[in-house]
Structures are given as structure tokens and as C-alpha cells.
Design a protein around this motif. Structure first.
Motif, PDB file in Angstrom:
ATOM      1  N   SER A  76       0.782  -1.143   0.000  1.00  0.00           N
ATOM      2  CA  SER A  76      -0.005   0.135   0.079  1.00  0.00           C
ATOM      3  C   SER A  76       0.912   1.296  -0.127  1.00  0.00           C
ATOM      4  N   GLU A  77       0.356   2.460  -0.594  1.00  0.00           N
ATOM      5  CA  GLU A  77       1.107   3.574  -0.752  1.00  0.00           C
ATOM      6  C   GLU A  77       1.180   4.079   0.513  1.00  0.00           C
ATOM      7  N   LYS A  78       0.338   3.941   1.344  1.00  0.00           N
ATOM      8  CA  LYS A  78       0.176   4.660   2.714  1.00  0.00           C
ATOM      9  C   LYS A  78       1.438   4.042   3.853  1.00  0.00           C
ATOM     10  N   THR A  79       1.839   2.709   3.525  1.00  0.00           N
ATOM     11  CA  THR A  79       2.794   2.084   3.998  1.00  0.00           C
ATOM     12  C   THR A  79       4.232   2.617   4.007  1.00  0.00           C
ATOM     13  N   ASP A  80       4.905   3.229   4.872  1.00  0.00           N
ATOM     14  CA  ASP A  80       6.073   3.851   4.607  1.00  0.00           C
ATOM     15  C   ASP A  80       7.143   3.253   5.929  1.00  0.00           C
ATOM     16  N   VAL A 104      -2.003  -0.127   8.876  1.00  0.00           N
ATOM     17  CA  VAL A 104      -2.934  -0.379   7.675  1.00  0.00           C
ATOM     18  C   VAL A 104      -3.555  -2.091   7.910  1.00  0.00           C
ATOM     19  N   THR A 150      -6.498  -1.497  10.314  1.00  0.00           N
ATOM     20  CA  THR A 150      -7.701  -0.681   9.587  1.00  0.00           C
ATOM     21  C   THR A 150      -8.211  -1.838   8.397  1.00  0.00           C
ATOM     22  N   LYS A 207       3.205   1.884  10.483  1.00  0.00           N
ATOM     23  CA  LYS A 207       2.405   2.404   9.476  1.00  0.00           C
ATOM     24  C   LYS A 207       1.828   1.048   8.826  1.00  0.00           C
TER      25      LYS A 207
END
Length: 172
Positions: A133-137, A145, A148, A141
Motif C-alpha cells: 500500500s502507498e500509505k505504508t512507509d 494499515v 484498519t 504504518k
């Protein structure tokens, strides 16, 4: 000569008929005895195997509970902030737990084992997908994710747990 042949037949025919009847009677008797012994052995085997089967279901239930993502994330904390390392740690934890219980498949039905395997693979796919996922860095995080994602849908192992409960109720 003909009288001797008739006398011979008079004594031989009843003996042959009696012999044939005795043969079939003993053949049927031996078959019934073998079936009875087989039934008794099978009954004893089932009596001894039931506790092992129940233990296998218990162990697989524990495995499925341990791979529920929310519980897995609590139990397996990240060692660093690298999301890929944490992904690998989570997957390794699932695989290690699975390998520890691999021998239990001989006590489960093939359908049940397939569903457990699917739950494990789906959980791993969920972790892999969350990592992409792009949200995961970072590792934290990644945890967010995954959590969620689990709020929105049911854990993959819950289907397998329901199936195990169904099989156990069929045993009783």
C-alpha cells in the motif's frame, strides 16, 4: 455292476452334498468372524483415535487464533522501523506456527485442512497487500494499515474456525 454303481451313488451323493453344504457354511462363518474382528478393531481404533483427533482440532484452532492479524500484530512487535523486515517477521511467524502444526493434517479431513491452508495463505496475502500500500512507509504504518483492513472485514481464519466447529459438532 449296475447295483454297485447305484450303491456307490447312494452313499456318495449325500456325502458330496453334505460336504458342499459344510464348505459354504464354514466359508460364511469365517467371513462373518473376519468381519466381526475387523469391526472390533475399527471400534477400538476409533476409541483411541478420537482424543488425538480432538487434540488436532484444538491445535489447529489455536493456530488459527494466533494468526488473526490483530492478535498477531500484538504478539509480534517490529524489531526495526523497516516495513519489509516487519512483513518478513510476520510471515515467518505464521509459517513457523504452521510448520509446528503440520503433522495435525493426518487427523483432520482433507476439506478442513484445505480451509485452514487457505486461511493461512489469505492472511499472508493480506500482510503482503498491506505492505504494498502507498500509505505504508514504515513498520508501525504497516501495523495500522493491517488493523484498519481488519476493522472493515472479518479475519480469514474465522471461516476456518467456523468450519472446525462444524466438524467437531458432527463428531458428537
Amino acid at each position: 455292476m449296475q447295483d454297485q454303481l447305484i450303491n456307490l451313488l447312494i452313499y456318495t451323493v449325500p456325502a458330496v452334498v453334505t460336504g458342499v453344504i459344510a464348505y459354504f457354511f464354514f466359508k460364511e462363518h469365517i467371513k462373518n468372524e473376519n468381519n466381526r474382528r475387523h469391526f472390533l478393531m475399527h471400534k477400538d481404533f476409533k476409541k483411541e483415535a478420537l482424543p488425538m483427533r480432538l487434540q488436532a482440532y484444538e491445535r489447529m484452532t489455536l493456530f488459527l487464533e494466533r494468526i488473526v492479524p490483530s492478535k498477531l500484530l500484538i504478539r509480534v512487535a517490529p524489531l526495526s522501523s523497516d516495513k519489509n523486515d516487519y512483513e518478513r517477521l510476520l510471515i515467518d511467524s505464521i509459517e513457523q506456527e504452521f510448520e509446528h502444526n503440520l503433522s495435525q493434517q493426518i487427523y483432520l479431513t482433507s476439506d478442513c485442512w484445505s480451509i485452514i491452508l487457505a486461511a493461512k495463505n489469505t492472511t499472508i496475502q493480506l500482510i503482503l497487500k498491506a505492505n504494498m500500500s502507498e500509505k505504508t512507509d514504515n513498520a508501525n504504518k504497516l501495523r495500522e494499515v493491517i488493523l484498519t483492513e481488519m476493522m472493515e472485514k472479518q479475519a480469514p481464519s474465522s471461516t476456518a474456525l467456523a468450519y472446525i466447529k462444524e466438524e467437531i459438532s458432527a463428531i458428537w
